[in-house]
Design an enzyme around this catalytic site. Structure first.
Site, PDB file in Angstrom:
ATOM      1  N   ASP A  62       0.844  -1.192   0.000  1.00  0.00           N
ATOM      2  CA  ASP A  62       0.000   0.000   0.000  1.00  0.00           C
ATOM      3  C   ASP A  62       0.885   1.250   0.000  1.00  0.00           C
ATOM      4  O   ASP A  62       1.977   1.229  -0.576  1.00  0.00           O
ATOM      5  CB  ASP A  62      -0.936  -0.027   1.213  1.00  0.00           C
ATOM      6  CG  ASP A  62      -2.288   0.601   0.912  1.00  0.00           C
ATOM      7  OD1 ASP A  62      -2.317   1.797   0.572  1.00  0.00           O
ATOM      8  OD2 ASP A  62      -3.319  -0.092   1.002  1.00  0.00           O
ATOM      9  N   HIS A 109      -3.651   6.059   3.281  1.00  0.00           N
ATOM     10  CA  HIS A 109      -4.372   4.863   2.835  1.00  0.00           C
ATOM     11  C   HIS A 109      -3.781   3.581   3.416  1.00  0.00           C
ATOM     12  O   HIS A 109      -4.501   2.704   3.901  1.00  0.00           O
ATOM     13  CB  HIS A 109      -4.336   4.824   1.301  1.00  0.00           C
ATOM     14  CG  HIS A 109      -5.233   3.832   0.658  1.00  0.00           C
ATOM     15  ND1 HIS A 109      -4.852   2.526   0.433  1.00  0.00           N
ATOM     16  CD2 HIS A 109      -6.491   3.952   0.150  1.00  0.00           C
ATOM     17  CE1 HIS A 109      -5.835   1.882  -0.176  1.00  0.00           C
ATOM     18  NE2 HIS A 109      -6.834   2.721  -0.367  1.00  0.00           N
ATOM     19  N   SER A 127     -10.940  -0.956  -1.225  1.00  0.00           N
ATOM     20  CA  SER A 127      -9.671  -0.906  -0.487  1.00  0.00           C
ATOM     21  C   SER A 127      -9.875  -1.196   0.992  1.00  0.00           C
ATOM     22  O   SER A 127      -9.001  -1.760   1.648  1.00  0.00           O
ATOM     23  CB  SER A 127      -9.028   0.483  -0.624  1.00  0.00           C
ATOM     24  OG  SER A 127      -8.365   0.617  -1.846  1.00  0.00           O
TER      25      SER A 127
END
Length: 770
Positions: free
Chosen positions: A145, A219, A549
Site C-alpha cells: 500500500d 491509505h 480498499s
C-alpha cells in the site's frame, strides 16, 4: 552589433541547434518487466542472479553504457526476471535473446474500524470468534500500500507475542523512518520507488512524500490497521463512531511494503514488493490496489500471486471501485480472493431541513456541535449555467459574491468530495450540500468535511433541486445527529463495488465475497488532517474511508485468523472456508440488497463474510497448484502464456486428454452455455475439516431455466481430512440456447446431518451466450 558579437551569437545559436538535435536523437526510455526462464541460470556461467540479469542488458546496450544504471530490480520469488529502463529498439533486440520468456511495459495501478469487529461477530463476548481463538497470533499479514505511520496507537506492540522465528524481513531505513519504528506488531517495513521514480520523471511529487516506508497518504495506515491493528480504547473521529478500534486479527503481526505513491502504484515496484514478501515469510498478502481486467499472462499481480500461492501465502485483492458497471471486476485470477464492498448498519445522519417544513436525509461526519448555523436557516445556492464547473464546485468556479455566507449545493464528480468542501470554504460559503448523481444513486459515503456539510442521495438531490426551482428564496439548515447504529438494513452491496462477470475468466464467479467497505474508521497519520487535504489543519488518530480498499483488509485479517487456527490449511482451503460460510441475508434475515433490489452473485459473489462460521466450516474445497494449470488449459491459454503465469512447462493437449471432464474445484459454480450447448457437467471434491463420522446431504435450488442433478446426494465422511467427490449435471431448458446473453442464479448446499451444524453453500450462476 559588431562583427565579433554577431559571430558569438551565431555560434551560440548553432550550438543550441546541435544540442536540440542530440536531444531529439536520444531514445525515450521506459520501464519494462522482463520475465526469464527459471532454469536459465543453471546453464549459464554466472554465479548470481543479478549478474545473470545484467548480462541481458550488457548484450543489449552499447559497450560504453553502464548496464547496472538501467537495472531497477532483480526478481527471484514472485517471478524470475528483472525490471529495467530500455528504449523500444533495445527491447525489440532483448526479446530475441535466449531465456527471455515475456516482456511487459510497466503498468500503473490505483489504490482502491471501530465497529466492524462487532458487526462481523468477532467481539461478541463469549459468543465471538475472538473469545475461542488466538486472534491471529503467529500470523504475518503483508500489506502492499502507501506505507505506514508507525506511531499510531494501532501499531502498539503492548501484549503482543514474540516475532515468529520464520520471519526474515527487516525494517528499512529512510526519510524519518528507522529500525526503531518497528516492534512486535509492526515487524517489517520496506519501500519500493524505482519504478515510480522513472515513470514520474521528473519526480516532483516525491518531494512531497517520505522516501521511506512512512505513509504520506494515509491509505496504507488505514488498511494495515483494519487488517491487524491493535486494540485502541476510546477511538473516534472527533467524537463520531466512538468505540474500541481493533483490526480483524489484533494479535497478528504486520509487515508493510510501500509501493504506492501520489502518482499511483507501478507494477515493477509491486512485483519487487511481492518478491520481498515471499522471501520475508508473510502468511497473508493484502493488496488494496488494482486496475482493469487483464489476461493473466499480462497481469503482474496475477503472476506474482501465483508464486505466492505456491509458497502457501493467501492473496487477497480489492475487486475495484468501478461499480455498478458490469464486468468491471479486477484481480480475478482464481488463486486470488477477490473482495467487493458492503455497508454497515452504522449511520451518521446530517438532515437538511428546508424552510417549507420538508426534510431531506443526508449523512456527514462533520463535528456538528461546532456548526454555529445549526439552528439558523441560510440561503441555498446552486450555480449552473454560469461559471464553468459551478454545479460541480470546481476550483475557481464559485464567485465569492454569489456564495458567501450561504449553503452551496455541489454535484458529485470530477474532483474529490472533501476537496469540494474546501473550495466552498475558500470561496466564503458557510456550508455545503453534496448531491449524488445518477452514477452514485443512494450511495451514502461520509467525510470529515472542513466545513458543515452533508451528502444526500440522488432521489433526495432531485427533491432539493425541485424545491429550489419553485422557490424564489430557498433556505435550509443542516442538523447533525451524531452516530446511529442498528436502524438500517445491512449489509448491502456498495454502489461503487465492481461487478462481474469476469471478462477474462467467466468460468470462475467473481467477486468471491463482499466485506465492510463503506464508512470504515481506522488509523490515520498524525501529520494529516482527517480529509487528507493539505489545507486541513485538524488532527485525529483515526479517520473514515470507503472503497473496496477498505473491504480487502477485512478479509485479509479474517484469513489471518483462520491461518492462525489452522496453520496447515492451504490458501484455497482458507478461501473456501470464507466463501462457503458467507451470508446471503442481512441482519434482518432478508436478502442482501443491491440498491433497492436483492443482490445477485455478480455483485456479491458467495455473499457477505461471516468469520464465526468461516473459522469452522466443516468442509472445504481444496485446490492443488497444478489444478490451476489444468484450468488455464481448459480456458484456452497457450503453452507460452501458461508458462509465463506458472513457470510450468506443460502440453495442454496431453493435460486435457489425461483430465477429461476436469472442473476446477472452486467453491462457487459458474456454468456457461455457448452456441447450442444444452448440457454441462462439473465435478467437485470436498475435504472434511470438521468432525469424523459426518454425513452431509445435498440441497439444491436450481437456477431458473436449468435442471440440476447431483450424484451422490449424500457424502459419508469417516475421518478428518478425508476427501470425497461429487458431480453436478446442468441441463438447459429448450429454447434458452437461442438467447444472446442471459443468466440465472441458484445454489447448492451440503448440510450436516447433526442438526445442520454445518452448511457448506456454493452459489451457482448459469449464463447463456449465443
Amino acid at each position: 552589433m559588431d562583427f565579433n558579437s554577431q559571430m558569438l551569437l551565431l555560434s551560440t545559436l548553432f550550438l543550441c541547434f546541435l544540442s536540440l538535435q542530440v536531444q531529439a536523437n536520444i531514445p525515450t526510455l521506459q520501464t519494462y518487466i522482463i520475465q526469464l526462464h527459471p532454469q536459465g541460470l543453471t546453464s549459464s556461467p554466472f554465479y548470481s542472479k543479478r549478474q545473470w540479469h545484467l548480462s541481458f542488458l550488457e548484450q543489449t546496450l552499447s559497450a560504453e553504457e553502464d548496464s547496472s544504471s538501467r537495472l531497477l530490480y532483480s526478481y527471484s520469488n514472485a517471478m524470475e526476471g528483472f525490471a529495467a529502463q530500455l528504449s523500444e529498439t533495445e527491447i525489440e533486440y532483448l526479446k530475441k535473446l535466449p531465456d527471455v520468456v515475456a516482456v511487459r511495459a510497466d503498468r500503473k495501478y490505483e489504490i482502491q474500524t471501530t465497529y466492524s469487529p462487532k458487526f462481523l461477530g468477532l467481539s461478541l463476548g463469549t459468543q465471538g470468534v475472538w473469545f475461542n481463538s488466538s486472534m491471529g497470533e503467529g500470523a504475518i499479514v503483508g500489506v502492499l500500500d502507501t506505507g505506514v505511520w508507525p506511531e499510531s496507537p494501532s501499531f502498539s506492540d503492548s501484549r503482543m507475542p514474540s516475532i515468529p522465528q520464520k520471519w526474515r524481513g527487516a525494517c528499512q531505513e529512510g526519510q524519518d523512518f528507522n529500525s526503531s519504528n518497528c516492534n512486535k506488531k509492526l515487524i517489517g517495513a520496506k519501500f519500493f520507488i524505482k519504478g515510480h521514480h522513472v515513470a514520474s520523471s521528473p519526480p516532483s511529487d516525491v518531494d512531497q512524500e517520505y522516501v521511506s516506508p512512512r505513509d504520506s497518504h494515509g491509505h496504507g495506515t488505514h488498511t494495515s490497521s483494519t487488517a491487524a491493528g491493535a486494540s485502541v480504547a476510546e477511538a473516534s473521529v472527533f467524537g463520531n463512531g466512538a468505540g474500541v478500534a481493533q483490526g480483524m486479527a489484533p494479535r497478528a503481526h504486520i509487515a508493510v511494503y510501500k509501493v504506492c505513491w501520489f502518482s499511483g502504484c507501478y507494477s515493477s515496484d509491486i512485483v519487487a514488493a511481492m518478491d520481498a514478501a515471499i522471501r520475508d515469510g508473510v502468511d497473508i498478502l493484502s493488496l488494496s490496489l488494482g486496475g482493469f481486467p487483464l489476461p493473466f499472462f499480462d497481469d503482474s499481480i496475477a503472476i506474482g500471486s501465483f508464486r505466492a500461492m505456491q509458497h502457501g501465502i493467501s492473496v487477497n485483492c480489492a475487486a475495484g471501485n468501478n461499480g455498478p458497471i458490469q464486468s468491471s471486476v479486477a484481480n480475478v485470477a482464481p488463486w486470488i480472493t477477490t473482495i467487493g464492498a458492503s455497508t454497515l448498519d452504522r449511520r451518521f445522519p446530517a438532515i437538511v431541513r428546508l424552510s417549507n417544513g420538508e426534510f431531506i436525509y443526508g449523512e456527514s461526519m462533520y463535528p456538528g456541535n461546532k456548526f454555529k448555523h445549526a439552528t439558523k436557516e441560510l440561503e441555498v445556492v446552486y450555480l449552473t449555467g454560469g461559471q464553468m464547473g459551478g454545479e460541480l464546485c470546481l476550483k475557481g468556479s464559485l464567485p465569492r459574491e454569489q456564495v458567501e455566507g450561504k449553503i452551496v449545493l455541489c454535484d458529485r464528480g470530477v474532483n474529490g468530495r472533501s476537496e469540494k468542501g474546501q473550495i466552498v470554504k475558500e470561496s466564503g460559503g458557510a456550508a455545503m450540500i453534496l448531491a449524488n448523481t445518477a452514477i452514485n444513486l443512494e450511495e451514502d459515503l461520509v467525510d470529515v468535511h472542513v466545513l458543515p456539510a452533508t451528502l444526500i442521495g440522488f432521489a433526495e438531490a432531485n427533491q432539493l433541486k425541485a424545491y429550489m426551482n419553485t422557490t424564489s428564496n430557498p433556505k435550509a439548515r443542516i442538523q447533525f445527529g451524531g452516530t446511529v447504529i442498528g436502524r438500517s438494513r445491512a449489509p448491502s452491496v456498495a454502489q461503487f463495488s465492481s461487478r462481474g462477470p469476469s471478462l477474462t475468466n467467466p468460468s470462475t464467479l467473481k467477486p468471491d465475497v463482499i466485506a465492510p467497505g463503506v464508512n470504515i474508521i481506522a488509523a490515520w497519520p498524525q501529520n494529516l488532517g482527517p480529509t487528507g487535504l493539505p489545507e486541513d489543519s485538524r488532527r485525529s488518530n483515526f479517520t473514515v474511508m470507503s472503497g473496496t480498499s477498505m473491504a480487502c483488509p477485512h478479509v485479509s485479517g479474517i484469513a489471518a485468523l483462520i491461518h492462525s487456527a489452522h496453520p496447515k490449511w492451504t490458501p484455497a482451503a482458507i478461501k473456501s472456508a470464507i466463501m462457503t460460510t458467507a451470508e446471503v441475508t442481512d441482519h434482518y434475515g432478508k436478502p442482501i440488497l443491491d440498491g433497492s433490489k436483492p443482490a445477485g452473485v455478480f455483485a456479491m459473489g458467495a455473499g457477505h463474510i461471516n468469520p464465526t462460521k468461516a473459522i469452522d466450516p466443516g468442509l472445504v474445497y481444496d485446490i492443488k497448484p497444478y489444478e490451476y494449470v489444468i484450468h488455464l488449459c481448459a480456458l484456452g491459454y497457450t503453452h507460452s502464456e501458461i508458462f509465463i503465469i506458472t513457470h510450468m512447462n506443460v502440453s495442454c493437449h496431453k493435460v486435457l486428454q489425461m483430465n477429461k471432464g476436469f472442473s476446477l474445484n472452486y467453491p462457487s459454480m459458474s456454468v456457461v452455455f455457448k452456441h447450442k450447448t444444452t448440457s454441462k457437467a462439473v465435478s467437485r471434491r470436498l475435504t472434511n475439516v470438521g468432525s469424523p463420522n459426518s454425513i452431509y446431504s445435498v440441497e439444491v435450488t436450481a437456477p431458473k431455466g436449468v435442471q440440476v442433478r447431483v450424484k451422490p446426494r449424500r457424502l459419508v465422511f469417516k475421518y478428518v481430512n478425508q476427501s470425497l467427490n461429487y458431480k453436478v449435471w446442468f441441463m438447459s431448458e429448450k429454447g434458452k440456447e437461442g438467447k444472446t446473453v442471459s443468466s440465472s442464479e441458484g445454489h447448492l448446499t451440503w448440510v450436516h446431518s447433526e442438526n445442520g451444524k454445518y452448511k457448506v453453500r456454493s452459489p451457482i450462476v448459469v449464463t447463456w451466450k449465443n
